[in-house]
Structures are given as C-alpha cells and as structure tokens.
Scaffold this motif. Sequence first.
Motif, PDB file in Angstrom:
ATOM      1  N   VAL A 144       0.866  -1.176   0.000  1.00  0.00           N
ATOM      2  CA  VAL A 144       0.000   0.000   0.000  1.00  0.00           C
ATOM      3  C   VAL A 144       0.901   1.222   0.000  1.00  0.00           C
ATOM      4  O   VAL A 144       1.726   1.392   0.920  1.00  0.00           O
ATOM      5  CB  VAL A 144      -0.928   0.013   1.228  1.00  0.00           C
ATOM      6  N   ARG A 160       3.639   3.584  -7.457  1.00  0.00           N
ATOM      7  CA  ARG A 160       3.508   2.135  -7.541  1.00  0.00           C
ATOM      8  C   ARG A 160       4.759   1.475  -8.125  1.00  0.00           C
ATOM      9  O   ARG A 160       5.015   0.292  -7.908  1.00  0.00           O
ATOM     10  CB  ARG A 160       2.284   1.746  -8.363  1.00  0.00           C
ATOM     11  N   LEU A 210      -1.344  -1.383  -4.153  1.00  0.00           N
ATOM     12  CA  LEU A 210      -2.500  -0.499  -4.004  1.00  0.00           C
ATOM     13  C   LEU A 210      -2.014   0.938  -3.826  1.00  0.00           C
ATOM     14  O   LEU A 210      -1.303   1.242  -2.864  1.00  0.00           O
ATOM     15  CB  LEU A 210      -3.336  -0.924  -2.788  1.00  0.00           C
ATOM     16  N   GLY A 229      -9.824  -0.987  -1.270  1.00  0.00           N
ATOM     17  CA  GLY A 229      -8.609  -1.499  -1.900  1.00  0.00           C
ATOM     18  C   GLY A 229      -8.004  -2.656  -1.132  1.00  0.00           C
ATOM     19  O   GLY A 229      -7.557  -3.659  -1.725  1.00  0.00           O
ATOM     20  N   LEU A 248      -7.244  -6.653  -2.221  1.00  0.00           N
ATOM     21  CA  LEU A 248      -5.975  -7.362  -2.056  1.00  0.00           C
ATOM     22  C   LEU A 248      -6.177  -8.660  -1.281  1.00  0.00           C
ATOM     23  O   LEU A 248      -5.641  -9.716  -1.651  1.00  0.00           O
ATOM     24  CB  LEU A 248      -4.958  -6.475  -1.333  1.00  0.00           C
TER      25      LEU A 248
END
Length: 690
Positions: free
Chosen positions: A91, A97, A129, A153, A157
Amino acid sequence: MNDAVRLGVDIGGTFTDLAFLTADGSVFREKAFTTPDDWVQGILNGLGSAAERHFDCTLPELLPRIVEFTHGTTIVTNVLAQMNGLRVGLVTTGGFRDTLRIARSARQNTLDLQVQESPPQIVAPTDILELDERVDRLGDIVVPLDANAAKAGIDRLAANGVEALAVSFLWSFENPEHERTIRTIVERNHPHLPVFLSSDVHPVIREYERTVTTVLNAYVSRGVREYLQGLQQRLDERGLRVPVGVMQCTGGITSIEDALAAPLLLLASGPVGGVIAARELAQRLSIPRVICADMGGTSFDTALIENGRVGRTNRAQVERLKTGLTLVDVVSIGTGGGSIAHLDPSGRPSLGPHSAGAVPGPVAYGRGGTRPTTTDIAVALNLLAPEGFLGGRVDLDAETTGRAIAASFSSVLGMDLHEICRGYFRIGFAAMAQAVRSVTVERGHDPQHFALVSYGGASGLFIAGIAEQLGIRKIVIPEAASVFSAFGMLCGDVSRTNSRTINWNVLTGDIDILRVTKEALEAVARERLGGNVEGTAIAWEADLKFGTQAYELTLDLGALDCSSDGFRRSLIDHFRDAYEARYGRGTHWQGADGLITLVNLRVTVARPVEGVEHQKKRLSTKTAREAKTRRTVYWPAKEVIPVISVDGLDARPVPGPLIVEAGDTTVYVPRKWQAMRDSWNNVHLDHWAG
C-alpha cells in the motif's frame, strides 16, 4: 545456582551447533545434523545428545537447568535465498507504484549489457494499491487519506490472496498518521493479515530503501513466526523455563516478540554470532585487529574487528535489493565443507556455491550424497581421518568418496585422484582469500596488520593457506571453533535500537531538537528493552553528509556531549577526520561547515549479558612428541606427517607440517608454521621464516 547452564544455538546448512557454558566456566560443545524439514528437531537431537554425553542426564533433566537460551537462526536467510516468502501486498502513495521496479536504476558492476539483471520483484504489480494521500516533508497533511477507498482497496488485495501487507507512504516517518489508519482498517476487517508499517519498521528518509525494508519484513514474517513460536512451545513442553532470545544482524540479542515485529533483523544472525564471539576472544587475548574466518558447511564468512569495534554496513543489500538495514558487515561466499565440486558450463573446475547440505550431505558421510564436496576432497587427501570423525560419532567412507571423485572428474580432466583434489583445494584457497581481500584491501586495510581468528568445523584445514596468500602471520583457532557462532550467542548484549531522520544542520540547527530527539529515541528503546534499566549502556551514532551529497557517512558519537559548548565544533572535526580517513587526505570540503547535515540519528540501549568467564586449563605435562602418531597425506604432495591431539599441544611451539585433531575440528599446519596451545585451549599458529 551451581548447576546452571547457558546455551547458544546456531543452525547451519549441514550441522546444528550447540555451545554450553557452565557456572564454573567450562565450555561443552555439541553438533547434530541439521534437519531442514523440521529445524527444531535438529536442536532437540543436539540437546538430547549433549544431556547424555556431557551432563549425564536426560533432556527433561537438562532443560530446567538452562538459565539462558540464545539462538541464531537461518530462517530469514533461507527464505530470501529461495525466494519463497509470503505473497505481499504493498500500500503506497498514489503515483509511486513503480518505486520497487525502478529501484535505484539498479545495475550490476559489469560492462556486459547482456548480463544486467533487475532486482527480484517481490511484489506483483497486481498486488500494489495506490491511495490518494500526501504528507509533506514537514509532516503536514496536504491530501487527507480516504478511509473508505483504503478499505475497498485492502478488501480487494485480501480477496486476491495477499498473505501480508506492507504500508509505505511518502514522508510517513515525519507523520505516521495515515499508515496507522491503514493498520486500524486491516486489524478491524482482516485480523488474520499481518501488516507492517514503514514508520515502525524503518522511519528513515529514502522511500525506496524504506519500502524495500518494510516489504521484506512482511515477506519473511510467516516463516519466522511459525518457527520461533514453535521452538519456544516445544522447548517449554520439555521443561525449558526461560524465554528464547534471538541474535539480530546488528549483533544484539532481542526477544521473540520484538523479532516478530521486525523479522528481517534476524538476517545472517548465525554468522554475526561468530563475529561477536571473535570480538570477545580478541579482547581476552589483547589482539587489536582481527579478521574473522568462518568456514561452515555451506559458506565461508569473513568480517573485520578493530580495537573491539565490529565493522558495520549501512543500507545493506539483500539479494540485490538495497535495504535500510544497518548490520554487522559479514561477507559470505558459497565455499564451505558441503560445497559441491563441479565443472562450470565452460568446463572449468569450480567449487560451490551450491551445497550438499545436511541432506544428503557429502559422499563421505554415507547419508546418500553422490556429488563430491569440499569435505570429500579433504577425505581423499587423507587430511581427515576416516575413523573417529565428530568425536567418534561418524565414520567417513574414504573408499566410496575416492570413487565418486574419480568418476566425476578423472576422464574429463585427465588427472589422477589426488591431482584433482589438490586442484580443487587451491580453488578453495583462492576464493576464500579473495573474500578476505574484499573486507580488507578493497576497504583500505592491509591484511598483514591483522590476525586471523579461524572457526567453523572446516576452516582449520584451509586457514594457513589462506593466511599465506594474504601475508598474515598469526592465526588463532578457538577451543570451541566448531561451534563458535553458537558460542557467540552467549556474548552479545541484549539491545534495542531506534532511528529517526532529523536533517539537522550541524552549524546552525537548534541544539534542543537534537537533544530532545536523542532523549525520545532513548526512552523508546528503554521501553522496548523492558525490565530493570540499571546497568544499561547508551550508544548513539549519526549519518552525516555535506548537504548536496547523495549519501552519508556514519559516525559513532559516543564520546560527544550535545549539551557541551564545544559540541558543534567537535562534531565538525569528527566528521572531517572520518571523511578524510574514508576518502583520502584533503578530500574534506574546506569552508563548507555550514553545509554539513546530520541526516539520521540512531540510539541503542543495551543491557550487557553476564560475562563469559572461561575456565583456564592446566596444560598437559605430556610432550607433543610423545603424543604423536603419523599419517600419509597427499597435500601439498604425498608425505608422511605427524598427527597430534590438541591435548598433546602446550605452550611450546611445534613446527609443521603436522595435523592437530580436536575431535570435531582438524587443523593442518604446513611448513614454516608452528602450533601451540594457550591456557584457554585455543590453538595458535604462527608463521616463521626459518
């Protein structure tokens, strides 16, 4: 408590080593085959054997006598080497990312573009995420975190099979509020999912290293939890009455509870134990500069100690991933007693890095091994006696070993058995000598100014040859050489370390910021240490640089008092001296004192363990000459040389060539070397020019 026993345990690739220290200073050592399918069973096997052989009791009778149980584990090293950790979800802040994939534009140190490799991708792109949130460099919230979007989110996952979460937001070390919100969401909705926050694990600047460190902690967490909790439970069931302590890669001992909060700190804890033991030995023998040389079943590990200070490295690289770890600087290569001899794709003889391990092990052990190893080569050269190996518990099969080596190499290389073995021995010498050069010559040290402390069950056969290649004239082989890393578990302090980034200008920064930060880090470390704070020691260090530089230099600030009037000037002078010691005289940026920045501050609180008091031995009155037998060996050529039990050595030097046997350690002493024994049962080898 006169029958109290302290115990250190180190699990290696081939053997599980146990070192016992009794109240009167006696040291007992035990080795059992490592059990890869159930690591704890190898420990229990060793404990059971030691109870019978050394303490004349049963395992349930021995365990209640143990007042200290400290362990070095390979579990983290194995998970990373095999890349079989948990499926981790990351996260992170929106737009970041690809932090792990970009890395530090990672490249290998080669000009061949065909062999460039990216670091391993330990988080799948689909398991990352991104969340819209932002904290600025001062810790102020610029974009609030949307808790509903975060929950949705995280739900995705978890539904996709993620087994652990790592959370790393920008500037979270300045303000961890958003990361803590994520933890609350996870604990409320997915309590089975382990979650690691970068603001807890590594609250230091540089988002890549901080993210990698957090992800790796999550990646290795399950194996550590299952192993350590299982170990404690199974020992408790059999009568152990104390908590298991765990060696960290920093050289300090921690609890299982703290280890589970930051499991990556258990990386390479076994080799670190050997370095800590070598430091204790060097201090006892008044040897100021030491090179550690540890040859076990799977690797050769080396490190430096100068004036009682163990070498450390910052931003350590783990499996080509740059982390934020600060750890004892151990260089390892895959050359150990179980390393497999083979021909590389070009047909050149090579040794390692793959190992036969404990299962099936070397051919000579008769446990199913078919590929020759370093140990097999030593057996074929007759440097290891076939009978009485490991104190008589294992007989080596020299005949089968010779056939396996000849079948693997004779027809291909066109050489006889002993020529093949001598060649592979030289390959081993060269590889290990180069590893020592990497921690000495390549870092500005002359190895001739150091003594070698040689330990690990296999090192005694090689150590004099390594020393000759490096110009080293003094070697010490400890009494407990074969289990020395396990013994080191009894020498480390119980410690906790905390770090923080402050970006403090050395010349103009508010001194109260430095003082308050140091006190806060100390308070947290004391709280984590728990128990009585009396007798604890405080150490603090800092990472400093010129403001425009990319990387810092780490300085020990132990002798500096930030409340004194001359603190700033002393710190600037300390930085200048360290900078020029590292980079050369005159490299310090003159007139730029106003640019020197203290980036990170680290504080360690340590509670020293009970001192390791060795019992001195009364040396045998039997002369070495009376203790000799003779053996035909084939290294460096065929000759008949004396074989002496370590008990037959005393303070009078005995010249080589000869072999010294100590039950679970064999030492080869070549020509121009002489061997003696001190009153602590350490064997000393000295080079002489005569």
